[in-house]
Scaffold this active site. Structure first.
Site, PDB file in Angstrom:
ATOM      1  N   THR A  66       0.800  -1.228   0.000  1.00  0.00           N
ATOM      2  CA  THR A  66       0.000   0.000   0.000  1.00  0.00           C
ATOM      3  C   THR A  66       0.831   1.277   0.000  1.00  0.00           C
ATOM      4  OG1 THR A  66      -0.157  -0.104   2.414  1.00  0.00           O
ATOM      5  CG2 THR A  66      -1.935  -1.140   1.149  1.00  0.00           C
ATOM      6  N   TYR A 129       0.942   1.346  -8.395  1.00  0.00           N
ATOM      7  CA  TYR A 129       0.046   0.774  -7.394  1.00  0.00           C
ATOM      8  C   TYR A 129      -1.331   0.479  -7.987  1.00  0.00           C
ATOM      9  CZ  TYR A 129      -3.271   0.607  -3.523  1.00  0.00           C
ATOM     10  OH  TYR A 129      -4.300   0.251  -2.685  1.00  0.00           O
ATOM     11  N   LYS A 133      -3.046  -3.357  -8.574  1.00  0.00           N
ATOM     12  CA  LYS A 133      -4.292  -3.811  -7.960  1.00  0.00           C
ATOM     13  C   LYS A 133      -5.307  -4.239  -9.028  1.00  0.00           C
ATOM     14  CE  LYS A 133      -5.123  -3.733  -4.068  1.00  0.00           C
ATOM     15  NZ  LYS A 133      -4.931  -4.777  -3.032  1.00  0.00           N
ATOM     16  N   TRP A 155      -9.673   4.677   1.197  1.00  0.00           N
ATOM     17  CA  TRP A 155      -9.225   5.511   2.311  1.00  0.00           C
ATOM     18  C   TRP A 155      -9.314   4.758   3.643  1.00  0.00           C
ATOM     19  CZ3 TRP A 155     -10.912  11.334   1.706  1.00  0.00           C
ATOM     20  CH2 TRP A 155     -10.711  11.735   0.381  1.00  0.00           C
TER      21      TRP A 155
END
Length: 293
Positions: A66, A129, A133, A155
């Site tokens: 992350t 990123y 994903k 978030w």
């Protein structure tokens, strides 16, 4: 061997720790917790050995890379965790007829759209990123669509771990003022609420409250409501009683290696209609999280 109901991979992260915290509410289920030391989810041989040792009905994958900005300079590590690992887990679940739950991100939507994104909206990614994903989603759905669940969320924060809430709490106590962007809009998500929603959905399917395999496919889940990062920071300081002035700034005034979606609110209608779950507003969720600090 005692029957294993649920294995949680990435159990040392903020979402994995929330599943562990909530497991006591499901005393009839036997959980196994696998953090990164117990299982490298990007190692094919290790995954195969683990599945042989811990055969389960459900595997919930909380492992994720992350560090959005860092991913731009170490893409290999990012793709190993976010793309290769979901592929290996999907293959292992398919071979053992187990079910897989995997978490994805609002970052797969980087468009000019200004209404909440539905599960069937076209994706558009920018940066390592986001692409890692999205490719992880593609791998799972290409390998094992009949036994896999992908939950896109946004978030995410918890009382522990590295996240926006904990960063703001720390900086707010150290500084008199902070600059926070106000032109990125989304929905904060309390990891505990996300974990509970998943466990209740599994429970509903196992109890026959919804048809078998209802949980298969792609879903969206976040707390209700909409906020900018500026709004989120203001709420954190207000609820935590921290006297720190927050200045709203444009994203262009705070450049980062990775681009963030300007608008990534997720439509949760599918989840709410199928499972009948009420979803708390993000301010109420934040209040609950801060009460745990």
């Amino acid at each position: 061997m005692k029957k294993i109901d649920i294995v949680v991979t990435g159990a040392g992260g903020q979402l994995g720790r929330e599943f562990r915290h909530l497991s006591s509410l499901f005393p009839d289920w036997h959980f196994v917790w696998a953090d990164s030391a117990a299982l490298d989810v990007s190692d094919e041989a290790a995954v195969q050995r683990f599945f042989e040792q811990y055969p389960a009905c459900w595997y919930i994958n909380c492992a994720a890379y992350t560090a959005v900005d860092k991913a731009e300079t170490e893409p290999k590590q990012c793709y190993q965790v976010n793309t290769l690992a979901p592929k290996l887990l999907a293959e292992a679940c398919r071979s053992t007829n187990a079910r897989l739950v995997h978490f994805s991100t609002d970052y797969v939507f980087h468009t000019a759209q200004n209404r909440p994104f539905r599960e069937d909206d076209p994706t558009c990614t920018r940066g390592v990123y986001a692409l890692s994903k999205r490719l992880g989603e593609d791998a799972i759905m290409g390998i094992y669509p009949t036994g896999s669940t992908i939950i896109r969320t946004s978030w995410v924060y918890a009382q522990w771990g590295h996240n926006f809430v904990n960063t703001m709490l720390r900086l707010g106590r150290e500084r008199a003022s902070l600059n926070v962007v106000y032109d990125q809009v989304g929905s904060p998500t309390y990891a505990r609420h996300l974990a509970m929603a998943v466990l209740r959905a599994i429970q509903a399917e196992q109890a026959g409250q919804v048809p078998p395999n209802t949980l298969n496919g792609i879903f969206h889940y976040s707390n209700e409501g909409v906020a900018s990062w500026y709004d989120f920071a203001l709420a954190i300081f207000e609820l935590a009683g921290i006297n720190c002035k927050v200045q709203p700034i444009l994203t262009s005034a705070y450049p980062t290696p990775a681009q963030r979606p300007p608008y990534s609110v997720l439509d949760k209608s599918k989840w709410k209609q199928i499972f009948g779950q009420e979803i708390a507003h993000w301010r109420e969720a934040l209040k609950q999280c801060l009460a745990q600090q």
